[in-house]
Write an enzyme that holds these catalytic residues in place. Sequence first.
Site, PDB file in Angstrom:
ATOM      1  N   LYS A  35       8.234  14.665  92.428  1.00  0.00           N
ATOM      2  CA  LYS A  35       9.555  14.571  93.070  1.00  0.00           C
ATOM      3  C   LYS A  35       9.891  13.105  93.345  1.00  0.00           C
ATOM      4  CE  LYS A  35       7.485  15.549  97.608  1.00  0.00           C
ATOM      5  NZ  LYS A  35       7.755  16.044  98.940  1.00  0.00           N
ATOM      6  N   ARG A 136       7.718  22.866 109.594  1.00  0.00           N
ATOM      7  CA  ARG A 136       8.823  22.324 108.812  1.00  0.00           C
ATOM      8  C   ARG A 136       9.438  23.555 108.162  1.00  0.00           C
ATOM      9  NH1 ARG A 136       7.733  17.538 104.432  1.00  0.00           N
ATOM     10  NH2 ARG A 136       6.835  19.279 103.279  1.00  0.00           N
ATOM     11  N   TYR A 256      16.018 -17.196 105.685  1.00  0.00           N
ATOM     12  CA  TYR A 256      16.864 -16.823 106.833  1.00  0.00           C
ATOM     13  C   TYR A 256      16.111 -16.966 108.156  1.00  0.00           C
ATOM     14  CZ  TYR A 256      20.155 -14.661 103.585  1.00  0.00           C
ATOM     15  OH  TYR A 256      21.058 -14.443 102.584  1.00  0.00           O
ATOM     16  N   MET A 304      17.288 -10.170 100.497  1.00  0.00           N
ATOM     17  CA  MET A 304      17.698  -8.995  99.719  1.00  0.00           C
ATOM     18  C   MET A 304      17.202  -9.087  98.269  1.00  0.00           C
ATOM     19  SD  MET A 304      21.503  -7.435  99.058  1.00  0.00           S
ATOM     20  CE  MET A 304      21.896  -7.202 100.774  1.00  0.00           C
TER      21      MET A 304
HETATM   22  C1  LIG Z   1       5.371  20.940  99.715  1.00  0.00           C
HETATM   23  C2  LIG Z   1       4.605  19.766  99.209  1.00  0.00           C
HETATM   24  N1  LIG Z   1       3.539  19.965  98.430  1.00  0.00           N
HETATM   25  C3  LIG Z   1       2.809  18.930  97.949  1.00  0.00           C
HETATM   26  C4  LIG Z   1       3.137  17.620  98.247  1.00  0.00           C
HETATM   27  C5  LIG Z   1       2.280  16.501  97.721  1.00  0.00           C
HETATM   28  O1  LIG Z   1       1.643  15.831  98.777  1.00  0.00           O
HETATM   29  P1  LIG Z   1       0.694  14.577  98.517  1.00  0.00           P
HETATM   30  O2  LIG Z   1       1.556  13.519  97.938  1.00  0.00           O
HETATM   31  O3  LIG Z   1       0.198  14.207  99.865  1.00  0.00           O
HETATM   32  O4  LIG Z   1      -0.368  15.013  97.586  1.00  0.00           O
HETATM   33  C6  LIG Z   1       4.237  17.367  99.066  1.00  0.00           C
HETATM   34  C7  LIG Z   1       4.583  15.983  99.405  1.00  0.00           C
HETATM   35  O5  LIG Z   1       5.287  15.623 100.289  1.00  0.00           O
HETATM   36  C8  LIG Z   1       4.999  18.462  99.561  1.00  0.00           C
HETATM   37  O6  LIG Z   1       6.067  18.276 100.343  1.00  0.00           O
END
Ligand SMILES: Cc1ncc(COP(=O)(O)O)c(C=O)c1O
Length: 358
Positions: A35, A136, A256, A304
């Site tokens: 992701k 969550r 800066y 920046m």
């Molecule tokens: C639902 C879920 N599974 C797996 C992961 C992977 O976690 P990690 O990067 O700590 O291995 C995440 C990461 O935020 C997550 O939100």
Amino acid sequence: MSRPAIAYINLNHLRHNYRLLTQRSTGASVMAIIKANGYGHGQALIAPVLLAEGCRHFGVTDACEGAQLRKLLAAAGSGEESTIAMLAGIYDKEDAGLATAHALTPAITDSAQIGLLKEAGFHGSVWIKIDTGMNRLGAEQPQLLIKQCHDSAIAVRGIMSHLACADEPDHPMNRQQAASFSSQCRQIDPQLPRSLLNSAGIITMPEEAGDIVRPGLALYGIEPLPAMPVGLKPVMTLTGAIVQVRNIPAGASISYGASFTARQPMRIAVVSLGYADGLPRGLSNKGQAFLRGQTLPVVGRVCMDYTMLDITGTDAEQGDYVEFWGENISAGDVAGALDTISYTLFTGIGERVTRLAV
Ligand SMILES: Cc1ncc(COP(=O)(O)O)c(C=O)c1O
């Protein structure tokens, strides 16, 4: 010419990490969490390599990321045998449409999401996400959701939950969450596949691997538990080029706020990497860069677009690329010095930094 700011992405290290995690997953499948643009490394570079390594399960945040990934996987020769979990589930009608069109597997937490999927004509599968203590996302009535899925001809891929304290191996929450997960899964449907572990969990609680594990960070080569290294190799090396060398006299200040003043004449490198590229401003007067075995301190505030380094007495020259984290400076150490986590460093890398596979 594009901006001289490059994040080198070492695909051999990615392969090594994936293989190592697969071996440690005690027979469970691996869902590669890619992701947020592959944790900032570039989904387009990461996904085809994992696919070629035999990975057939991927996790993204939402439908937009999932749709992009489906196209990438198709271009790399993979059909719908590769599953794409949307860890954040479905937000709206458009998401449900994308999940249907691209055969995505949303992680569901409430009935409204199933309603949206049904309206979109979705007949794929979903994960049921339950809470085991992190508080969550989590389904309040998982059994009801499963019934609704069956009534809507939607398959249930499995049950998942997420650990809150996996990077603290002795934290009592880990065992509590694992126990809650097993007991809830048994109650909901003991036949359904289970998924609990993230990177740190794979290392500390392999016996809880279940059917599928979900590593993110470890794929990118960061040791989730620095005190228990398992031999991961860093995938990203973040660099910027020295675009000018300045000779400044004693008493001159830099950047800066004039927060740094030279005590003696200095050679200063102006590097084309700033906070808009993802180099944290907290490294002002604190961070360092690496070049040919030499450590170059950050002097003055990170701007920046630029960062200044002390290159007095070194062989650094205009055109050299210096490393801010990667193979020589651990991203984990940089994050630690800033009281943050390496996830924030990686996902903060700006779009104008070129991701270059090596
Ligand atoms: C639902 C879920 N599974 C797996 C992961 C992977 O976690 P990690 O990067 O700590 O291995 C995440 C990461 O935020 C997550 O939100």
